[in-house]
Design an enzyme around this catalytic site. Structure first.
Site, PDB file in Angstrom:
ATOM      1  N   LYS A  54      28.850  36.936  32.641  1.00 49.30           N
ATOM      2  CA  LYS A  54      29.181  38.328  32.965  1.00 49.30           C
ATOM      3  C   LYS A  54      28.397  39.275  32.061  1.00 49.30           C
ATOM      4  O   LYS A  54      27.862  40.289  32.502  1.00 49.30           O
ATOM      5  CB  LYS A  54      30.693  38.564  32.816  1.00 49.30           C
ATOM      6  CG  LYS A  54      31.502  37.887  33.907  1.00 49.30           C
ATOM      7  CD  LYS A  54      32.994  37.885  33.600  1.00 49.30           C
ATOM      8  CE  LYS A  54      33.730  37.023  34.626  1.00 49.30           C
ATOM      9  NZ  LYS A  54      35.156  36.846  34.315  1.00 49.30           N
ATOM     10  N   GLN A  98      39.566  37.667  29.621  1.00 44.98           N
ATOM     11  CA  GLN A  98      39.223  36.443  30.355  1.00 44.98           C
ATOM     12  C   GLN A  98      40.433  35.494  30.411  1.00 44.98           C
ATOM     13  O   GLN A  98      41.013  35.169  29.385  1.00 44.98           O
ATOM     14  CB  GLN A  98      38.024  35.753  29.674  1.00 44.98           C
ATOM     15  CG  GLN A  98      37.526  34.533  30.410  1.00 44.98           C
ATOM     16  CD  GLN A  98      36.944  34.840  31.797  1.00 44.98           C
ATOM     17  OE1 GLN A  98      36.189  35.793  31.956  1.00 44.98           O
ATOM     18  NE2 GLN A  98      37.301  34.049  32.787  1.00 44.98           N
ATOM     19  N   ASP A 121      39.208  44.356  36.438  1.00 47.79           N
ATOM     20  CA  ASP A 121      39.604  43.129  37.126  1.00 47.79           C
ATOM     21  C   ASP A 121      40.598  43.429  38.261  1.00 47.79           C
ATOM     22  O   ASP A 121      40.825  42.585  39.116  1.00 47.79           O
ATOM     23  CB  ASP A 121      40.320  42.194  36.122  1.00 47.79           C
ATOM     24  CG  ASP A 121      39.496  40.956  35.809  1.00 47.79           C
ATOM     25  OD1 ASP A 121      38.585  40.637  36.596  1.00 47.79           O
ATOM     26  OD2 ASP A 121      39.773  40.320  34.785  1.00 47.79           O
TER      27      ASP A 121
END
Ligand SMILES: NC(=O)c1ccc[n+]([C@@H]2O[C@H](COP(=O)([O-])OP(=O)(O)OC[C@H]3O[C@@H](n4cnc5c(N)ncnc54)[C@H](OP(=O)(O)O)[C@@H]3O)[C@@H](O)[C@H]2O)c1
Length: 298
Positions: A54, A98, A121
């Site tokens: 990412k 994460q 997210d």
């Protein structure tokens, strides 16, 4: 019968990255430098790899990024304090924690602690609720959004189609069902979601014009699950033993690609399908967060 055409997530993701790069340049001209912070906890090699991927893509499109690596035994309070600091910092537009997290940390509390305006997210309940209502000034979870965008870029109509989703997780199955149900273009579908307690799973799948497999069970979906000419999307990422590879394992999807490509009309390769689209949507969401920070209502 002709073989299925590929829904090439790598190719489409590169197109989206190009658009993101252009949007970043427009923002830079207005004095905004889009910036994302990735938080990861403990030593979890797949998470380290995902964050690296990412960050590399963020760099390529001109988004600034920082990784905060917290130790395995970090307390819930310490994570919340880090989030609070990042929430307050106006130079940071996106925050990603994460997953998975060590068991002593609550994913629910952590999702709630991220400022919804920085929740790239799309896991904060406010964003999930807004998505369910079909609102646009919010963030949609990246994997479902990436799947919808992939179909859109290949002009695969979903209106009135039978969409069957295997899996009902909060990050893939449920939000994807909500997206395909919206009263809008590349939605308007009839959606069925099946899970581990569903009966007649194969029969449900056989009805699908569009079948999305998101269970995390390697090669669960075999040819006999698929209606001829269906569109098949493989989200799954599982490790299976492979003594011939240096690591001793290889990555497998939920779909038996070799057999199903003989009968489907379109199919995602895996890798190279949903994975790159997820990252592309994450960076697109970061730019959206930076744009919203210019004062658009949220
Ligand atoms: N490529 C990407 O960008 C990306 C992004 C996210 C996830 N993934 C991958 O996609 C897969 C799914 O992820 P997730 O986070 O949604 O997983 P998850 O939270 O483990 O959810 C799996 C879902 O599949 C259902 N399921 C499991 N076994 C089943 C069976 N035998 N029959 C029917 N349903 C079954 C479960 O049902 P219950 O609810 O009844 O337990 C659950 O709803 C994983 O392999 C993950 O690594 C890939």
């Amino acid at each position: 019968m002709e073989e299925a055409q590929l829904l090439d997530g790598r190719l489409v993701a590169e197109e989206i990255h190009k658009e993101t790069r252009e949007a970043v340049q427009r923002l830079r001209r207005k004095g905004i430098l889009p910036c994302v912070v990735f938080i990861r906890v403990g030593n979890h090699p797949p998470s380290e790899l995902y964050v690296r991927m990412k960050q590399k893509k963020a760099q390529e499109v001109g988004i600034q990024s920082e990784v905060i690596a917290l130790p395995e035994d970090v307390t819930q309070q310490e994570v919340l304090e880090s989030l609070d600091r990042l929430n307050q910092d106006p130079s940071i537009h996106g925050i990603l924690v994460q997953l998975p997290l060590p068991k002593h940390l609550s994913e629910k509390k952590i999702a709630l602690a991220i400022d919804p305006r920085k929740d790239i997210d799309g896991f904060h309940p406010l964003n999930l609720g807004k998505m369910l209502l079909g609102e646009k000034d919010c963030f949609y979870p990246c994997t479902p959004l990436g799947i919808q965008e992939l179909l859109k870029r290949y002009q695969i109509e979903t209106e009135g189609k039978e969409v069957v989703i295997l899996g009902r997780s909060n990050i893939v199955g449920k939000p994807l069902a909500a997206l395909f149900l919206q009263k809008s273009k590349y939605a308007n579908a009839t959606v069925t979601v099946v899970h581990s307690l569903s009966q007649n799973i194969k029969e449900h799948c056989q009805k699908a014009d569009i079948l999305v497999a998101a269970l995390g069970k390697a090669h669960f979906v075999t040819k006999d699950f698929v209606k001829p000419k269906a569109v098949v999307v493989d989200v799954g990422v599982s490790r299976i033993a492979d003594p011939s590879s240096p690591q001793g394992f290889k990555i497998a999807g939920d779909v038996d690609f070799a057999e199903i490509k003989k009968i489907a009309s379109w199919i995602t390769p895996n890798p190279g399908g949903v994975g790159p689209m997820t990252i592309a949507m994450l960076l697109a969401n970061t730019v959206k967060a930076a744009e919203l920070s210019l004062g658009h209502p949220f």
